[in-house]
Design a protein around this motif. Structure first.
Motif, PDB file in Angstrom:
ATOM      1  N   UNK A 104       0.785  -1.236   0.000  1.00 35.84           N
ATOM      2  CA  UNK A 104       0.000   0.000   0.000  1.00 35.84           C
ATOM      3  C   UNK A 104       0.818   1.289   0.000  1.00 35.84           C
ATOM      4  N   UNK A 105       2.117   1.200   0.255  1.00 32.79           N
ATOM      5  CA  UNK A 105       2.946   2.404   0.241  1.00 32.79           C
ATOM      6  C   UNK A 105       3.342   2.788  -1.182  1.00 32.79           C
ATOM      7  N   UNK A 106       3.799   4.016  -1.337  1.00 39.55           N
ATOM      8  CA  UNK A 106       4.212   4.498  -2.647  1.00 39.55           C
ATOM      9  C   UNK A 106       5.398   3.694  -3.170  1.00 39.55           C
ATOM     10  N   UNK A 107       5.389   3.435  -4.470  1.00 41.12           N
ATOM     11  CA  UNK A 107       6.512   2.779  -5.134  1.00 41.12           C
ATOM     12  C   UNK A 107       7.476   3.876  -5.582  1.00 41.12           C
ATOM     13  N   UNK A 108       8.235   4.366  -4.627  1.00 41.40           N
ATOM     14  CA  UNK A 108       9.106   5.511  -4.885  1.00 41.40           C
ATOM     15  C   UNK A 108      10.267   5.497  -3.905  1.00 41.40           C
ATOM     16  N   UNK A 109      11.335   6.165  -4.267  1.00 44.72           N
ATOM     17  CA  UNK A 109      12.412   6.432  -3.330  1.00 44.72           C
ATOM     18  C   UNK A 109      11.898   7.465  -2.339  1.00 44.72           C
ATOM     19  N   UNK A 110      12.305   7.413  -1.070  1.00 38.06           N
ATOM     20  CA  UNK A 110      11.772   8.383  -0.105  1.00 38.06           C
ATOM     21  C   UNK A 110      11.918   9.840  -0.523  1.00 38.06           C
ATOM     22  N   UNK A 111      13.018  10.204  -1.165  1.00 40.43           N
ATOM     23  CA  UNK A 111      13.156  11.605  -1.565  1.00 40.43           C
ATOM     24  C   UNK A 111      12.307  11.954  -2.782  1.00 40.43           C
TER      25      UNK A 111
ATOM     26  N   UNK B 245       5.103  13.278   0.014  1.00 41.23           N
ATOM     27  CA  UNK B 245       5.625  14.056   1.141  1.00 41.23           C
ATOM     28  C   UNK B 245       7.096  13.670   1.255  1.00 41.23           C
ATOM     29  N   UNK B 246       7.966  14.543   0.771  1.00 38.42           N
ATOM     30  CA  UNK B 246       9.377  14.200   0.607  1.00 38.42           C
ATOM     31  C   UNK B 246       9.969  13.630   1.889  1.00 38.42           C
ATOM     32  N   UNK B 247      10.611  12.472   1.771  1.00 38.64           N
ATOM     33  CA  UNK B 247      11.203  11.812   2.920  1.00 38.64           C
ATOM     34  C   UNK B 247      10.288  10.826   3.593  1.00 38.64           C
ATOM     35  N   UNK B 248       9.057  10.698   3.125  1.00 34.20           N
ATOM     36  CA  UNK B 248       8.122   9.752   3.721  1.00 34.20           C
ATOM     37  C   UNK B 248       8.544   8.314   3.483  1.00 34.20           C
ATOM     38  N   UNK B 249       8.045   7.409   4.324  1.00 32.09           N
ATOM     39  CA  UNK B 249       8.346   5.998   4.130  1.00 32.09           C
ATOM     40  C   UNK B 249       7.624   5.506   2.886  1.00 32.09           C
ATOM     41  N   UNK B 250       8.262   4.592   2.168  1.00 30.24           N
ATOM     42  CA  UNK B 250       7.709   4.044   0.930  1.00 30.24           C
ATOM     43  C   UNK B 250       7.788   2.525   0.973  1.00 30.24           C
ATOM     44  N   UNK B 251       7.381   1.925  -0.120  1.00 31.12           N
ATOM     45  CA  UNK B 251       7.441   0.466  -0.254  1.00 31.12           C
ATOM     46  C   UNK B 251       8.821  -0.070   0.113  1.00 31.12           C
ATOM     47  N   UNK B 252       9.863   0.655  -0.238  1.00 25.56           N
ATOM     48  CA  UNK B 252      11.228   0.163  -0.049  1.00 25.56           C
ATOM     49  C   UNK B 252      11.674   0.270   1.408  1.00 25.56           C
TER      50      UNK B 252
ATOM     51  N   UNK C  84      14.955  -2.360  -8.199  1.00 25.04           N
ATOM     52  CA  UNK C  84      14.083  -1.228  -8.526  1.00 25.04           C
ATOM     53  C   UNK C  84      14.819  -0.181  -9.344  1.00 25.04           C
ATOM     54  N   UNK C  85      16.147  -0.133  -9.195  1.00 20.66           N
ATOM     55  CA  UNK C  85      16.939   0.869  -9.894  1.00 20.66           C
ATOM     56  C   UNK C  85      16.765   2.280  -9.366  1.00 20.66           C
ATOM     57  N   UNK C  86      16.123   2.407  -8.217  1.00 19.29           N
ATOM     58  CA  UNK C  86      15.817   3.733  -7.688  1.00 19.29           C
ATOM     59  C   UNK C  86      16.899   4.270  -6.754  1.00 19.29           C
ATOM     60  N   UNK C  87      17.785   3.399  -6.281  1.00 19.63           N
ATOM     61  CA  UNK C  87      18.737   3.797  -5.252  1.00 19.63           C
ATOM     62  C   UNK C  87      20.169   3.701  -5.774  1.00 19.63           C
TER      63      UNK C  87
ATOM     64  N   UNK D  73      16.956   5.377   2.748  1.00 18.90           N
ATOM     65  CA  UNK D  73      15.749   4.546   2.780  1.00 18.90           C
ATOM     66  C   UNK D  73      14.866   4.962   3.950  1.00 18.90           C
ATOM     67  N   UNK D  74      15.491   5.464   5.018  1.00 18.30           N
ATOM     68  CA  UNK D  74      14.756   6.102   6.118  1.00 18.30           C
ATOM     69  C   UNK D  74      15.669   7.109   6.779  1.00 18.30           C
ATOM     70  N   UNK D  75      15.206   8.339   6.896  1.00 18.42           N
ATOM     71  CA  UNK D  75      15.909   9.367   7.659  1.00 18.42           C
ATOM     72  C   UNK D  75      14.908  10.085   8.546  1.00 18.42           C
TER      73      UNK D  75
END
Length: 514
Positions: free
Chosen positions: A206-213, A217-224, A260-263, A284-286
């Motif tokens: 259910x979380x966004x498929x995105x890098x946190x940045x 909401x920039x920096x939010x927790x995501x699927x990763x 994912x190639x996102x990081x 991945x989390x800050x």
């Protein structure tokens, strides 16, 4: 109508509160709301989520006493003070001094404060959910995402509680009231970790498929972020057993992050810990903090609003550096063992980044320069070092913010580098090669690649890459691989693995005694 502070993980708008958060001041369990919330206004639906982020980041997970207790349990950080409780914890003396120590009680309250706050936020999201019109698929999807964000932080709390105390209550599991800690029963650590993994499956879906940045909401927790926590829980369950099916989970989760190639790794390991490395593509989390680039006024620190001393960076700053903003309490001092480990590896970049010197061997009246040219003096306690991962150069500070050392920096929690190392370890334990992932981390640190890496070589790389960080990885790695009793003086098998549950909590809840 109830009013929330509009605080996203970026903390775009926060004002200093007039009160000062003290050691044990927390909202009471089940405290009823004092005003009515307009749950039909779906534009307000993110606000309980925003509050969860701020609860997790300010005065709880990154609070100075919790950071200190986690860190001194290994062999890379020593207290740097004469606090009897911290010294006893560092020496694995789970005695009356530790059990009655105010610090572990405050740490318990902080962690479960996040859990209770998350459950309260989920109850409020349920109320919003009841008012989403039938057929409003967009808001229903958003609701599930918001629930997943809150559930992530709740389970991060349960995960860390089990790491520090072993068998702990899971609020909402085993007949435990999700909003009541005082009568909760304990769950075995293995079941806590399994519960965390199951909860992460909901979050991943259910979380966004995105890098946190890149999150909305920039920096939010995501699927990763959820995949990472699931991998860590699985790795703890797998322990040192190469045949454990949990290594398949570690491999699958970290493969998804990598593929994912996102990081990617931030190219400069030294600057990763400073302003240029805030919320990079490695994050991945800050936990995010800000002084908003202003010399005065609004500020968000890890100690909570208007709590100067709780600033994550300040209490780790070097002691008695007179006339310079690079100063602090001189606590959490890197050990000589950590220094010798990096020196023996010729790990020059990580040494330069992590081990900074206080004068010449800590001698009063002497001065050393940081890599950025900031002078740091010796001190009365003759502490030789301070943690460079918590060092914030004067040149990067907001002018005028000298009383809030490091206030415009984030606290790194989960990093892509660790995902690569977890992936490498899982592969090697399963009879595959982990060289590619391991060597990405080594090359960034200016070290030569390794061919045919072993599990122990990967564990050594984890130690070097994560050295002197604040989440207990060194101690946990020694514990899960059965090396703690051999490596840590004073460690006793069957006694030293976990902290004792605080005496004050047992006095309040008899279910915690057994």
């Amino acid at each position: 109508m109830k009013r929330y502070k509009q605080v996203t993980i970026l903390a775009t708008v926060i004002t200093l509160l007039s009160g000062c958060s003290k050691f044990l001041d927390r909202l009471a369990e089940n405290e009823p709301p004092v005003t009515t919330i307009d749950y039909s206004n779906l534009s307000l639906m993110y606000q309980p989520v925003s509050g969860t982020y701020r609860t997790a980041a300010s005065g709880t997970f990154a609070k100075w006493i919790s950071v200190t207790i986690r860190s001194v349990r290994g062999d890379e950080i020593e207290p740097g003070n004469d606090d009897a409780g911290q010294i006893a914890i560092h020496n694995y003396q789970n005695n009356v001094t530790v059990k009655s120590y105010w610090g572990i009680n405050d740490m318990w309250i902080s962690i479960y404060g996040v859990v209770l706050g998350a459950n309260s936020a989920l109850a409020e999201l349920d109320e919003f959910g009841k008012r989403i019109p039938s057929g409003d698929a967009a808001n229903q999807k958003l609701l599930e995402q918001y629930r997943a964000e809150v559930r992530f932080f709740r389970e991060l709390g349960h995960y860390w509680a089990s790491r520090y105390w072993g068998d702990v209550p899971v609020l909402g599991m085993e007949s435990n009231d999700p909003n009541q800690l005082s009568e909760a029963k304990k769950t075995s650590r293995a079941d806590v970790l399994a519960h965390v993994m199951e909860e992460m499956d909901f979050c991943i879906a259910n979380l966004e498929d995105a890098r946190p940045n890149q999150a909305t909401h920039a920096g939010g927790v995501t699927k990763y972020t959820a995949l990472f926590l699931k991998a860590k829980a699985a790795m703890d369950l797998a322990g040192n057993n190469n045949a454990s099916p949990h290594w398949d989970v570690v491999l699958d989760c970290t493969n998804q992050i990598i593929n994912s190639g996102k990081f990617n790794l931030f190219p400069d390991y030294y600057q990763l810990w400073k302003k240029p490395g805030k919320l990079s593509n490695e994050a991945i989390l800050e936990f995010q903090y800000s002084d908003f680039g202003n010399e005065s006024g609004d500020i968000v620190t890890s100690g909570g609003a208007n709590e100067l001393w709780g600033n994550f960076f300040l209490f780790q700053g070097p002691e008695n550096t007179h006339g310079m903003p690079i100063s602090g309490s001189g606590w959490m001092v890197p050990t000589q063992k950590a220094v010798d480990f990096l020196a023996a590896r010729q790990d020059t970049l990580r040494m330069r980044t992590t081990i900074l010197r206080c004068g010449v061997n800590g001698e009063p009246g002497t001065t050393a320069l940081t890599p950025d040219g900031d002078p740091v003096s010796g001190n009365a306690g003759r502490k030789k070092y301070f943690n460079g991962k918590a060092y914030y150069p004067k040149s990067q500070m907001t002018p005028g913010r000298v009383d809030y050392y490091g206030a415009n920096n984030n606290v790194r929690v989960f990093r892509y580098a660790e995902a690569l190392l977890m992936n490498a370890e899982a592969k090697v334990r399963k009879g595959q090669s982990g060289d590619v992932q391991l060597n990405l981390v080594r090359v960034r640190a200016k070290l030569n690649p390794i061919a045919g890496a072993t599990v122990q070589q990967i564990l050594n790389e984890r130690r070097a890459e994560l050295i002197c960080e604040w989440w207990g990885e060194r101690f946990n790695d020694l514990l899960r691989t059965g090396q703690a009793a051999t490596v840590l003086p004073g460690f006793t098998v069957g006694q030293s693995e976990f902290l004792p549950i605080p005496q004050e909590q047992e006095d309040r809840n008899a279910n915690l005694k057994n």
